[in-house]
Enzyme design. Structure first.
Site, PDB file in Angstrom:
ATOM      1  N   ASP A   1      -0.408   1.868  -4.220  1.00 57.55           N
ATOM      2  CA  ASP A   1      -1.293   0.977  -4.965  1.00 57.55           C
ATOM      3  C   ASP A   1      -2.564   1.670  -5.430  1.00 57.55           C
ATOM      4  OD1 ASP A   1      -2.281   1.114  -2.334  1.00 57.55           O
ATOM      5  OD2 ASP A   1      -3.219  -0.852  -2.471  1.00 57.55           O
TER       6      ASP A   1
ATOM      7  N   LYS B   1     -11.217   0.578  -1.612  1.00 58.72           N
ATOM      8  CA  LYS B   1     -11.166   2.028  -1.745  1.00 58.72           C
ATOM      9  C   LYS B   1     -10.477   2.357  -3.063  1.00 58.72           C
ATOM     10  CE  LYS B   1      -7.468   2.035   1.765  1.00 58.72           C
ATOM     11  NZ  LYS B   1      -7.835   1.038   2.772  1.00 58.72           N
TER      12      LYS B   1
ATOM     13  N   SER C   1       0.812  -1.217   0.000  1.00 59.50           N
ATOM     14  CA  SER C   1       0.000   0.000   0.000  1.00 59.50           C
ATOM     15  C   SER C   1       0.845   1.267   0.000  1.00 59.50           C
ATOM     16  CB  SER C   1      -0.972  -0.026   1.179  1.00 59.50           C
ATOM     17  OG  SER C   1      -1.909   1.027   1.076  1.00 59.50           O
ATOM     18  N   HIS C   2       0.729   2.058   1.056  1.00 57.37           N
ATOM     19  CA  HIS C   2       1.385   3.364   1.140  1.00 57.37           C
ATOM     20  C   HIS C   2       2.771   3.278   1.783  1.00 57.37           C
ATOM     21  CE1 HIS C   2      -0.759   2.425   4.768  1.00 57.37           C
ATOM     22  NE2 HIS C   2      -0.052   3.304   5.446  1.00 57.37           N
TER      23      HIS C   2
ATOM     24  N   ASP D   1      -1.701   6.910  -3.477  1.00 56.07           N
ATOM     25  CA  ASP D   1      -0.600   6.198  -2.826  1.00 56.07           C
ATOM     26  C   ASP D   1      -0.029   5.123  -3.735  1.00 56.07           C
ATOM     27  OD1 ASP D   1      -2.701   4.369  -2.642  1.00 56.07           O
ATOM     28  OD2 ASP D   1      -2.051   3.600  -0.706  1.00 56.07           O
TER      29      ASP D   1
ATOM     30  N   ASP E   1      -5.086   3.127  -3.993  1.00 54.15           N
ATOM     31  CA  ASP E   1      -6.397   3.033  -3.352  1.00 54.15           C
ATOM     32  C   ASP E   1      -6.661   4.203  -2.409  1.00 54.15           C
ATOM     33  OD1 ASP E   1      -4.655   2.215  -1.342  1.00 54.15           O
ATOM     34  OD2 ASP E   1      -5.875   0.507  -0.706  1.00 54.15           O
ATOM     35  N   ARG E   2      -5.632   4.947  -2.043  1.00 52.34           N
ATOM     36  CA  ARG E   2      -5.807   6.123  -1.184  1.00 52.34           C
ATOM     37  C   ARG E   2      -5.681   7.397  -2.007  1.00 52.34           C
ATOM     38  NH1 ARG E   2      -3.674   4.739   4.793  1.00 52.34           N
ATOM     39  NH2 ARG E   2      -3.914   2.485   4.681  1.00 52.34           N
TER      40      ARG E   2
END
Length: 583
Positions: free
Chosen positions: A302, A400, A124-125, A300, A304-305
């Site tokens: 990936d 998300k 992720s982030h 981010d 999703d944010r």
């Protein structure tokens, strides 16, 4: 056609392979240990029902971080040996987390096949590179994260695993070029299809938003735009969506070349780590050389944010989801028939609650973790949802979606400015937020992150806070001991959630202190890091008085921050005098 054989490889368990709500995340040095990834992948196959594996179609892709390409080849070989019929891979191994969800839900293969799940390779982030983080998680046939019943089985399997299956003689597949590569095995043909990373996702987004109205906004002489992918996988979509489909200038894209180490940066879209975008939008410590754009956004690693910015103006994620919900029916065609309901994670501010009440919408408060939203969406109870941790989304997928949130904001701006696109003064991001506050009140909100805290110390702090809840009189004595005028605590608990769909109960989801005036303090241990512990402290104060909604957020919340630090004995337990990140 190459024909492969199945090999059974002996292995032994590793400690700590328990997937959290975001999958399994560790340092790359952990994942590259012999059999470490293999153990987790085989444990996942063993946790699924046979029909979800044998003869199935699975997606394998991710954000392109370091070790992803090696991991994809390992998983392809193991999938072949476990009887999977075909693997779908985004070109160059790139698919954003929301795009994986979309592909699982929407894509139909050349032969009419549909995916029943997928492995997403992302942390992720978190930073990427040889000395940074890697991660893996499995998403189900609805496109959403594995439920606890599956992740618990995976974990149990990792503790007892003795062997894994692989096709050792299967050659590596070229994932840089689209097309199908076929192999033969004991159970028949096995295909690997490499497909364009963006097409299915872009098609879905075009069915949700009015791209023509957004294109008109972006072509307006008064509107300027900037998007920062932070060298994450969003860069694989940015040019296609913003430049080719919507007509933005290529110069409006920042850091949109995906890199294995995210360019050495931290791909977390917040005011601390998105430094270049923050500076360009006029929110840095020094004034930018050029006039800031009207609208800025970041995603981010990936994708999703998301972070939403106006000219010299930051939109909190809690306000963002509330504003999207308040304007969705008018501004976004997908929601023209109305919203089914809305939901937020418990630590997120109550801004969405007020909108739901005003619009008479179903409302849900859930633990942190997108799977809880997914249950509500699958049951037709939720259309729009969000988390304070820069996650916003809707029921178009079961993750998300950072680019969805950017397009939602552009849709709202396009709707508000449909009569102002020929040189007239535009309704700005700041105008929209301030009008929202005037209508619904303002939720002053901030989050303090204490990253890489000693895990033992972090747990001791949380135990102390739970114990303190048994005596509200003692809590109020601590509150009164601060020099500021803060309301008294009227309730304290550990958040617990009973899922209205499957009846499952999630305990220990955050420690809450609720004040008489509606203010809140929330303490949580985050499971998104790969080392140590992250303590998150959430501070919220609601203000309905229109004359008091224009204060600086940190100034307005300073008394509550002081109470929170005294109440938790943060410095005493952790040795930290300041947080790592403030958002």
């Amino acid at each position: 056609m190459v024909v492969f054989k199945v090999a059974r490889v002996e292995t032994t368990p590793f400690d700590g392979q328990k997937p959290g709500t975001s999958g399994l995340r560790k340092k790359v040095k952990v994942f590259i240990q012999p059999n470490y990834l293999q153990n987790f992948v085989q444990s996942t196959f063993n946790a699924l029902t046979p029909e979800k594996v044998r003869g199935a179609t699975l997606v394998v892709s991710g954000d392109g971080r370091y070790f992803s390409k090696d991991a994809i080849q390992i998983i392809i070989k193991m999938a072949a040996a476990n009887g999977v019929r075909r693997i779908w891979v985004g070109q160059n191994g790139l698919l954003s987390t929301p795009a994986v969800s979309a592909v699982i839900r929407e894509r139909v293969g050349i032969d009419g096949s549909r995916a029943s799940g997928g492995f997403i390779l992302t942390a992720s982030h978190n930073p990427g590179g040889p000395y940074e983080d890697f991660g893996i998680k499995y998403n189900m046939e609805n496109g959403g994260p594995s439920p606890e019943g599956i992740t618990d089985k995976i974990y149990e399997n990792t503790k007892t695993i003795k062997e894994y299956l692989t096709a050792e003689d299967l050659p590596d597949v070229d994932i840089s070029t689209t097309g199908v590569t076929s192999f033969g095995g004991p159970e028949g043909q096995f295909d690997v299809e490499v497909f364009d990373s963006a097409s299915d996702y872009v098609k879905l987004l075009k069915s949700i938003f009015d791209f023509e109205s957004i294109r008109k906004l972006l072509s307006s002489p008064n509107f300027t735009f900037c998007f920062d992918a932070l060298h994450g996988v969003a860069g694989a979509y940015a040019e296609r969506i913003f430049v080719e489909e919507l007509g933005a200038q290529a110069s409006s894209l920042l850091n949109c070349t995906p890199k294995e180490d995210f360019g050495g940066g931290h791909p977390d879209p917040n005011l601390t780590y998105a430094k270049e975008l923050v500076a360009r939008m006029g929110l840095g410590k020094s004034n930018p050389q050029d006039e800031p754009p009207e609208f800025g956004a970041a995603a981010d690693g990936d994708a999703d944010r998301n972070m939403i910015l106006g000219k010299r103006f930051f939109v909190t994620p809690s306000d963002s989801v509330a504003i999207i919900a308040a304007n969705a029916v008018e501004a976004i065609p997908y929601f023209s028939a109305g919203l089914k309901g809305v939901a937020r994670s418990m630590p997120t501010s109550a801004a969405l609650d007020v909108v739901a009440k005003h619009l008479n919408l179903k409302f849900f408060e859930v633990p942190t973790g997108w799977k809880f939203f997914g249950n509500l969406m699958d049951a037709g109870l939720c259309s729009v949802c969000g988390e304070e941790s820069f996650g916003t989304g809707s029921d178009h997928i079961r993750e998300k979606d950072g680019i969805w949130a950017v397009l939602a904001w552009l849709s709202i701006l396009a709707h508000k400015n449909k009569e102002n696109l020929h040189g007239e003064k535009l309704v700005t991001v700041e105008d929209i937020v301030r009008q929202h506050w005037a209508t619904y009140g303002r939720h002053y909100y901030t989050r303090y992150d204490y990253e890489n805290v000693d895990a033992g110390a972090a747990k001791e702090l949380m135990v102390y806070l739970v114990k303190l809840q048994s005596s509200l009189s003692e809590v109020d004595e601590i509150v009164k001991g601060t020099p500021s005028d803060v309301s008294k605590v009227v309730h304290a608990d550990e958040f617990e959630y009973k899922d209205p769909i499957d009846g499952s109960i999630s305990k220990h989801q955050g420690i809450r202190y609720l004040f008489e005036d509606g203010s809140r303090l929330v303490f949580r241990l985050s499971g998104t890091g790969s080392e140590g512990a992250t303590i998150r402290l959430y501070i919220e104060q609601y203000e309905k008085d229109p004359s008091k909604i224009d204060r600086d957020s940190q100034d307005a919340l300073a008394p509550l921050v002081e109470v929170a630090l005294r109440l938790s004995k943060m410095q005493e337990f952790t040795g930290r005098t300041t947080p790592t990140v403030i958002t």
